[in-house]
Design a protein around this motif. Structure first.
Motif, short mmCIF file in Angstrom:
data_model
loop_
_atom_site.label_atom_id
_atom_site.label_comp_id
_atom_site.label_asym_id
_atom_site.label_seq_id
_atom_site.Cartn_x
_atom_site.Cartn_y
_atom_site.Cartn_z
N THR A 12 0.65 -1.44 0.05
CA THR A 12 -0.03 0.18 0.09
C THR A 12 1.04 1.17 -0.09
O THR A 12 1.99 1.08 0.40
N PHE A 13 0.21 2.37 -0.60
CA PHE A 13 0.99 3.67 -0.07
C PHE A 13 1.11 3.87 1.16
O PHE A 13 2.53 4.55 1.69
N THR A 14 0.41 3.56 2.17
CA THR A 14 0.51 3.53 3.69
C THR A 14 1.93 3.02 3.86
O THR A 14 2.45 3.60 5.06
N PRO A 51 -3.43 7.44 6.44
CA PRO A 51 -3.54 8.39 5.24
C PRO A 51 -4.79 9.15 5.96
O PRO A 51 -5.66 8.65 6.66
N VAL A 83 1.94 10.59 -4.73
CA VAL A 83 1.62 8.99 -5.01
C VAL A 83 1.28 9.08 -6.77
O VAL A 83 0.69 9.81 -7.15
N HIS A 104 -8.96 1.26 -4.13
CA HIS A 104 -9.42 2.07 -2.97
C HIS A 104 -10.16 3.41 -3.31
O HIS A 104 -9.71 3.70 -4.44
N ALA A 107 -8.37 6.13 -4.77
CA ALA A 107 -7.80 6.08 -5.96
C ALA A 107 -8.67 6.31 -6.97
O ALA A 107 -8.26 6.70 -8.16
N GLN A 110 -9.04 9.96 -7.62
CA GLN A 110 -7.62 10.64 -8.06
C GLN A 110 -7.54 10.08 -9.78
O GLN A 110 -6.70 10.75 -10.31
N SER A 129 -8.25 -1.56 0.40
CA SER A 129 -7.05 -0.61 -0.03
C SER A 129 -6.55 -1.04 -1.25
O SER A 129 -6.90 -1.93 -1.83
N THR A 130 -5.36 -0.17 -1.85
CA THR A 130 -4.97 -0.49 -3.47
C THR A 130 -4.15 -1.88 -3.63
O THR A 130 -4.44 -2.51 -4.36
N PHE A 176 0.01 11.57 5.17
CA PHE A 176 0.01 10.49 6.28
C PHE A 176 0.35 10.81 7.63
O PHE A 176 1.13 11.82 7.81
O1 LIG Z 1 -4.67 1.88 -0.32
C1 LIG Z 1 -3.75 2.46 -0.11
O2 LIG Z 1 -2.52 1.98 -0.76
C2 LIG Z 1 -3.49 3.59 0.75
O3 LIG Z 1 -2.60 3.54 1.35
C3 LIG Z 1 -4.61 4.49 0.73
C4 LIG Z 1 -4.46 5.28 -0.25
C5 LIG Z 1 -5.23 5.33 -1.31
C6 LIG Z 1 -4.77 6.04 -2.45
C7 LIG Z 1 -3.95 7.10 -2.29
C8 LIG Z 1 -3.35 7.35 -1.27
C9 LIG Z 1 -3.61 6.23 -0.23
#
Ligand SMILES: O=C(O)C(=O)Cc1ccccc1
Length: 306
Positions: A12-14, A51, A83, A104, A107, A110, A129-130, A176
């Motif tokens: 994940t981005f997190t 996030p 991201v 997610h 996303a 965006q 989550s992604t 975050f």
């Molecule tokens: O789902 C993820 O990867 C996350 O960390 C949440 C998220 C999703 C889209 C952009 C930034 C964070």
């Protein structure tokens, strides 16, 4: 070595944010933001990374509501992460054949333009989550044809990248935060941010203006304000505030003490260093020495030393 819970699974981005915030931490992936925060609350983890907001869609409301209603946690660090989203699928998949996309909600919002231009007939389904979406798409019998996630999630789960950098804007940033159970605050650095949740005592004309006045008269600059429904009916809201400065700063302390006097409940969510290192502009009359001098002057007046 601290153990930090985060919105998982791996990729994940997190997770990327956590690695940048604390490269040595032990990582505990959790299925949801709430589960990650609960791991920090229960002691399963020493803290959590979640996030909070992004530069396109604004706040991640699950995080805001957890901070407002759940067992108290304190933010002790923040990170701004650019991201980039990729369209990922099982090897052999072609874009025109994609009918169901999984990702997610942050996303989805965006990548709206890409989805409507390149995948106009696809159904887009919200995933926890992604990376959870990428993991699900990698399973042989998955009902989904593609995931939108970080390129690294595709590599991790054996998917191929059908398109890269598909966000509506290439300069999207997500903020975050790292939280832990209440305890000593990070020291003031001169470039800090403070986060609060405020519940009104009662609804009346000017209630919001009165709150804003507490900040304004002390020269405290807001960086985010959000209203969220209390759940008690239409028109019932509480407020989230981010602002420049540390609670150790006189102007910030006075402002939040003022809110405490006039509002129903003020929940302090932490003072922590700003990720962008920006220092506040201190308005005349609102520095710590000026507050101290005014306090000394008042003490003399009260003692009759005029
Ligand atoms: O789902 C993820 O990867 C996350 O960390 C949440 C998220 C999703 C889209 C952009 C930034 C964070």
């Amino acid at each position: 070595m601290p153990r930090l819970a985060y919105l998982g699974p791996e990729g994940t981005f997190t997770e990327e944010a956590l690695r940048l915030l604390d490269p040595t931490a032990e990582r505990l992936p959790c299925a949801t933001v709430s589960a990650a925060l609960n791991a920090a609350r229960s002691g399963d983890a020493d803290g959590a990374v979640v996030p909070l907001e992004n530069s396109i869609e604004g706040a991640i409301t699950t995080t805001l509501d957890e901070f407002a209603w759940g067992e108290p946690l304190l933010i002790n660090a923040e990170l701004l992460l650019p991201v980039q989203f990729s369209l990922l699928a099982r090897p052999g998949t072609e874009i025109p054949h994609i009918k169901r996309v999984y990702t997610h909600p942050a996303a989805i919002t965006q990548c709206r333009a890409y989805i409507s231009r390149e995948l106009p007939d696809a159904v887009v389904v919200a995933a926890p989550s992604t990376a959870a979406a990428a993991q699900e798409v990698s399973l042989p019998g998955s009902p989904y044809d593609a995931a939108i996630a970080a390129r690294i999630a595709g590599e991790h789960y054996g998917l191929v990248e059908l398109a890269g950098d598909i966000g509506d804007r290439s300069d999207t940033v997500t903020r975050f935060v790292k939280v832990s159970r209440p305890g000593p605050l990070p020291e003031a650095t001169g470039s800090d941010r403070t986060t609060l949740v405020v519940f009104l005592a009662d609804d009346h004309p000017g209630a919001l203006l009165e709150m804003l006045t507490e900040f304004s008269v002390r020269g405290v600059n807001l960086t985010r304000i959000e209203s969220r429904p209390t759940g008690d009916g239409i028109g019932r809201y509480f407020f989230h505030f981010d602002f420049e400065g540390h609670v150790a700063d006189a102007r910030v302390g006075e402002a939040i003490a003022g809110l405490h006097r006039i509002c129903g409940e003020v929940r302090f969510l932490g003072s922590y260093p700003r990720a962008d290192g920006v220092a506040p502009q201190i308005k005349r009359g609102t520095s710590d020495p000026e507050f101290a001098e005014a306090g000394e002057w008042l003490a003399k007046v009260r003692a009759g030393q005029v």
